[in-house]
Design a protein around this motif. Sequence first.
Motif, PDB file in Angstrom:
ATOM      1  N   ARG B   2     -34.633 -33.588 -21.881  1.00 21.79           N
ATOM      2  CA  ARG B   2     -34.253 -32.820 -21.134  1.00 21.79           C
ATOM      3  C   ARG B   2     -33.491 -33.086 -19.849  1.00 21.79           C
ATOM      4  NH1 ARG B   2     -38.433 -32.397 -16.574  1.00 21.79           N
ATOM      5  NH2 ARG B   2     -37.511 -30.279 -15.907  1.00 21.79           N
ATOM      6  N   ILE B   3     -32.732 -32.028 -19.183  1.00 21.35           N
ATOM      7  CA  ILE B   3     -32.021 -32.684 -18.211  1.00 21.35           C
ATOM      8  C   ILE B   3     -32.848 -32.275 -16.809  1.00 21.35           C
ATOM      9  CG2 ILE B   3     -29.806 -32.160 -16.842  1.00 21.35           C
ATOM     10  CD1 ILE B   3     -29.210 -32.337 -19.712  1.00 21.35           C
ATOM     11  N   LYS B   4     -33.217 -33.543 -16.073  1.00 26.15           N
ATOM     12  CA  LYS B   4     -33.717 -33.444 -14.806  1.00 26.15           C
ATOM     13  C   LYS B   4     -32.667 -33.300 -13.685  1.00 26.15           C
ATOM     14  CE  LYS B   4     -37.121 -36.273 -12.826  1.00 26.15           C
ATOM     15  NZ  LYS B   4     -37.645 -37.359 -12.444  1.00 26.15           N
ATOM     16  N   PHE B  23     -16.929 -27.333 -23.606  1.00 31.38           N
ATOM     17  CA  PHE B  23     -17.746 -27.940 -24.664  1.00 31.38           C
ATOM     18  C   PHE B  23     -17.986 -26.828 -25.779  1.00 31.38           C
ATOM     19  CE2 PHE B  23     -21.294 -29.673 -26.938  1.00 31.38           C
ATOM     20  CZ  PHE B  23     -20.817 -30.988 -27.400  1.00 31.38           C
ATOM     21  N   HIS B  24     -18.657 -25.790 -25.412  1.00 28.98           N
ATOM     22  CA  HIS B  24     -19.054 -24.810 -26.146  1.00 28.98           C
ATOM     23  C   HIS B  24     -17.972 -23.701 -26.723  1.00 28.98           C
ATOM     24  CE1 HIS B  24     -23.048 -26.372 -24.446  1.00 28.98           C
ATOM     25  NE2 HIS B  24     -23.462 -26.244 -25.630  1.00 28.98           N
ATOM     26  N   LEU B  25     -17.421 -23.205 -25.840  1.00 29.31           N
ATOM     27  CA  LEU B  25     -16.416 -22.360 -26.061  1.00 29.31           C
ATOM     28  C   LEU B  25     -15.014 -22.471 -26.087  1.00 29.31           C
ATOM     29  CD1 LEU B  25     -18.535 -19.783 -23.858  1.00 29.31           C
ATOM     30  CD2 LEU B  25     -18.834 -20.013 -26.294  1.00 29.31           C
ATOM     31  N   ILE B  50     -29.469 -24.869 -11.905  1.00 30.95           N
ATOM     32  CA  ILE B  50     -30.398 -24.032 -12.612  1.00 30.95           C
ATOM     33  C   ILE B  50     -30.123 -24.121 -14.056  1.00 30.95           C
ATOM     34  CG2 ILE B  50     -31.579 -21.824 -12.917  1.00 30.95           C
ATOM     35  CD1 ILE B  50     -30.626 -21.296 -10.167  1.00 30.95           C
ATOM     36  N   LEU B  51     -31.050 -24.665 -14.871  1.00 29.51           N
ATOM     37  CA  LEU B  51     -30.924 -24.693 -16.362  1.00 29.51           C
ATOM     38  C   LEU B  51     -32.291 -24.495 -16.936  1.00 29.51           C
ATOM     39  CD1 LEU B  51     -29.430 -27.866 -17.763  1.00 29.51           C
ATOM     40  CD2 LEU B  51     -30.654 -27.761 -15.783  1.00 29.51           C
ATOM     41  N   CYS B  52     -32.113 -24.256 -18.398  1.00 31.20           N
ATOM     42  CA  CYS B  52     -33.216 -24.501 -19.044  1.00 31.20           C
ATOM     43  C   CYS B  52     -34.017 -25.587 -19.017  1.00 31.20           C
ATOM     44  CB  CYS B  52     -32.941 -24.059 -20.554  1.00 31.20           C
ATOM     45  SG  CYS B  52     -34.363 -24.469 -21.870  1.00 31.20           S
ATOM     46  N   ASP B 101     -28.303 -26.040 -24.890  1.00 28.94           N
ATOM     47  CA  ASP B 101     -28.793 -26.627 -26.265  1.00 28.94           C
ATOM     48  C   ASP B 101     -28.640 -28.221 -26.172  1.00 28.94           C
ATOM     49  OD1 ASP B 101     -26.087 -27.185 -26.113  1.00 28.94           O
ATOM     50  OD2 ASP B 101     -25.424 -26.034 -27.857  1.00 28.94           O
ATOM     51  N   LEU B 102     -28.535 -28.600 -25.032  1.00 29.82           N
ATOM     52  CA  LEU B 102     -28.258 -30.024 -24.725  1.00 29.82           C
ATOM     53  C   LEU B 102     -27.091 -30.609 -25.532  1.00 29.82           C
ATOM     54  CD1 LEU B 102     -32.098 -31.118 -25.029  1.00 29.82           C
ATOM     55  CD2 LEU B 102     -30.783 -31.081 -22.962  1.00 29.82           C
ATOM     56  N   CYS B 103     -26.357 -29.856 -25.482  1.00 29.13           N
ATOM     57  CA  CYS B 103     -24.755 -30.305 -26.350  1.00 29.13           C
ATOM     58  C   CYS B 103     -25.273 -30.927 -27.682  1.00 29.13           C
ATOM     59  CB  CYS B 103     -24.133 -31.052 -25.350  1.00 29.13           C
ATOM     60  SG  CYS B 103     -23.501 -30.241 -23.873  1.00 29.13           S
ATOM     61  N   THR B 106     -25.764 -34.995 -26.611  1.00 24.99           N
ATOM     62  CA  THR B 106     -25.015 -35.559 -25.717  1.00 24.99           C
ATOM     63  C   THR B 106     -24.634 -34.764 -24.569  1.00 24.99           C
ATOM     64  OG1 THR B 106     -23.114 -35.177 -26.916  1.00 24.99           O
ATOM     65  CG2 THR B 106     -24.035 -37.467 -27.011  1.00 24.99           C
ATOM     66  N   PRO B 107     -25.541 -34.474 -23.674  1.00 24.58           N
ATOM     67  CA  PRO B 107     -25.151 -33.484 -22.395  1.00 24.58           C
ATOM     68  C   PRO B 107     -24.026 -33.803 -21.888  1.00 24.58           C
ATOM     69  CG  PRO B 107     -27.670 -34.235 -22.422  1.00 24.58           C
ATOM     70  CD  PRO B 107     -26.820 -35.194 -23.592  1.00 24.58           C
ATOM     71  N   GLN B 108     -23.124 -32.849 -21.753  1.00 32.31           N
ATOM     72  CA  GLN B 108     -21.741 -33.098 -21.150  1.00 32.31           C
ATOM     73  C   GLN B 108     -21.739 -32.936 -19.662  1.00 32.31           C
ATOM     74  OE1 GLN B 108     -18.757 -33.754 -23.066  1.00 32.31           O
ATOM     75  NE2 GLN B 108     -20.509 -34.093 -24.556  1.00 32.31           N
ATOM     76  N   CYS B 109     -22.671 -32.009 -19.185  1.00 33.00           N
ATOM     77  CA  CYS B 109     -22.844 -31.830 -17.757  1.00 33.00           C
ATOM     78  C   CYS B 109     -23.100 -33.130 -16.933  1.00 33.00           C
ATOM     79  CB  CYS B 109     -23.837 -30.741 -17.482  1.00 33.00           C
ATOM     80  SG  CYS B 109     -25.373 -30.853 -18.226  1.00 33.00           S
ATOM     81  N   VAL B 110     -23.930 -33.736 -17.439  1.00 28.95           N
ATOM     82  CA  VAL B 110     -24.780 -35.219 -16.903  1.00 28.95           C
ATOM     83  C   VAL B 110     -23.182 -36.033 -16.879  1.00 28.95           C
ATOM     84  CG1 VAL B 110     -26.105 -37.106 -17.325  1.00 28.95           C
ATOM     85  CG2 VAL B 110     -26.756 -34.767 -18.018  1.00 28.95           C
TER      86      VAL B 110
END
Lengths: 623, 121
Positions: B2-4, B23-25, B50-52, B101-103, B106-110
């Motif tokens: 998860r993203i902390k 990344f997604h769209l 804020i995220l899931c 969806d945690l990419c 490989t989470p891009q936001c991080v």
Amino acid sequence: MVLDRKIAFIDLRDGSIEITPLSLDLREKFLGGRGINMYLLSRYYSSSLDPFSPENPLIFGAGLLTGTLGFGSRINITAKSPESGHLGDSSMGGEFGAELVKAGLSHLVITGKSKNPVYLLIRNGEIEIRDAQKLKGLDTVETQKRIRIELGDEKVRVACIGVAGENLVRYAAIRSGMKNAAGRTGMGAVMGSKNLKAVAVRGTLDISISEPEKYLRYYLNTLKKLMETKWAQALGKLGTPLLFKYANAMGILSVRNNQLTTVGDRGHHLEAEALEPYSTGMLSCFACPAHCRHRFSIEKGRYKGTKGEGPEYASIGSFGTKLGNLDLENIIYAVELCNLYGLDTISTGSYIAWAMELYQRGIINQERTGLPLVWGDGESVIELIHLIANRKDFGNILAEGPFAKKVFGEASHDYLLEVKNFPIEMTDERLPKSFALGMATSTRGACHMRSRPSLDILGLPNEVLKRIYGGSVSNNFSSYSGKGRMVWWHELLNAVSDALGVCRFLTVFSSPHALQYRQFSRLISLSTGLNLGAKDLKTIGERIYTLERMMLIRDGFSRQEDTLPKRYFSEPVPEGPARGEVILREEFDKMLDEYYRLHGWDQNGVPKRTTLKRLDLIDENQG
Amino acid sequence: MRIKVDKKKCSGCHLCEMVCSLFHLGVINTEKSAIRIRKDDLDSSQNIPILCNQCKEMKCLNGEEVREGLEKKRFIWAIKRAEQCPFDALTVFGENAYHCDLCGGTPQCVKVCTPKALRIS
Ligand code: SF4
Ligand code: SF4
């Protein structure tokens, strides 16, 4: 598509609005932001155009890369300046530029004058002119809040003026958020003259990207390299106040209106570290990885309850050392007051410094000023800010900026340190010769942001400088050698980064490893599909700069006006690390010669016909 | 995974929102991102990403006969699920809700969060 963003022509006299596409040709010639703004301004510009007349266009222009992963998302605001009477232009960070782009627009050209106070509301490509009677007299933050409440949308981004702009103080700023400002050259006064209180924007449109996958990959790589530079790391921690320490240690600060250039050890009162106790965290502009901005809060004492963002190095200098003032809390408060009134902090500090020196020399006295103007008297400064913004008493005279010379008389002239009728800032340029030339040639008058060629203060080997600048440049910052080339080179790069909306601090400015043409070229092609190589971009920089120069030529400017305040030539720095430094006329002239040659301008600083032809500027010149 | 979030560190740059949509769209649209930044630019209050939360017990899927594992991998969700999330963690824009969806691992936001307000845990 990035390239689909439109331009709107708004005439406040009759409320007519025309929204049209921007031609690809214009994009290829001027990119966006400051570039296209200058093209537009040149269509209206003449020496007889009164900056306060309805015909003076107020132009908003988001950079070509604004709203994308473009390293900052800036917008330029441009018009003929009521402060200098010549070319006016100012770049603003924050979120406003990106919001305009999300709303499908990149440029606004606002002419005419509305009968009653109004504001513009732009939502996803639609523009409405709304009543602003109730917003009259409100400060810049309250104005933004009220508009959000009125629209019931807290995500609306607003650029507005405060009381100073309404009162046509010649150096009024346009502001957005808590601190972002198109500060210099009085764009807020132009806005006030149109009876336009604010521009509110909300956009939720997609920004489609030419090659999304490659673009993201390239971006991540570039980001990583940039953030590895020492400069980006220091900037992210301390913000621009970190520059204060260097300027003080080098002896390039304006102290008491440039009578001195350092405050020595006492400078620690104003260093970045001294700000830390007030800091409540760092902040970024839209799409900026560097987060150079402080948020602050004063919890106790005289100025208890003052909250906001900043202050930046430029403001610390302008309300601090320049006025002989080392009281940090007073400075923070003064800057915040300017922000709320919508006054440019640099100019406000400069005109107060001028008045203080006139007072010191007995050229003006308390009968005229109404209050003692003694160096370091922070309370008087606060009082003066109120008077200027409200155009009351002595403030009404200072609100005229350089035009107050008429009131103060001949003896006052040399003590307003200015170039092209626009005041010198928080620094003194007698030591670093590249800075000095940059001040003299800047197209908006004394301004460090047009070029600020600072790589020669980093002590890099001469070969490195040669590689960057394409010719020899001395790495000794007090030497004149090659500095014409340096200034020319940075003027072009900065024109391009302003046209793209990329923040100065992330380009080759204080780090040779930061962004420049090569990275710009890739970012442009992967996001917009426009193929412009490094060379093409440099040519665009030349085009923008030479077009700006042509407007100054129309005002009757030439070599004579590319000069510095008398003090720089006649008074060696009296003490401190820069002691003895002065600008030698002959050497200065040699720098100018080299500088003109590289720009393709003649001995008088007038662009040659062959240059205009090469840059495809013949038409614009006739405009 | 998860993203902390360490909200004290968030500078409010919006880069996470931008790369999430990109990344997604394939477009940049900060409204169409699974992460959203609550930021008041007229106040010096804290910015809040804020995220899931990637909860073990997915209250968002209450009343649905779906495979949780599969749904976790989807980015675009129905608005109803966002309404059922006890943390109001999903972005709602237009017809859709956007879910992290945690990419795909490989989470891009991080990667773009330079002040390290976002971390993988
Ligand atoms: S991990 Fe991926 S999907 Fe989740 S918020 Fe970050 S970028 Fe969006
Ligand atoms: S990338 Fe990090 S710092 Fe920037 S808005 Fe997102 S969480 Fe905040």
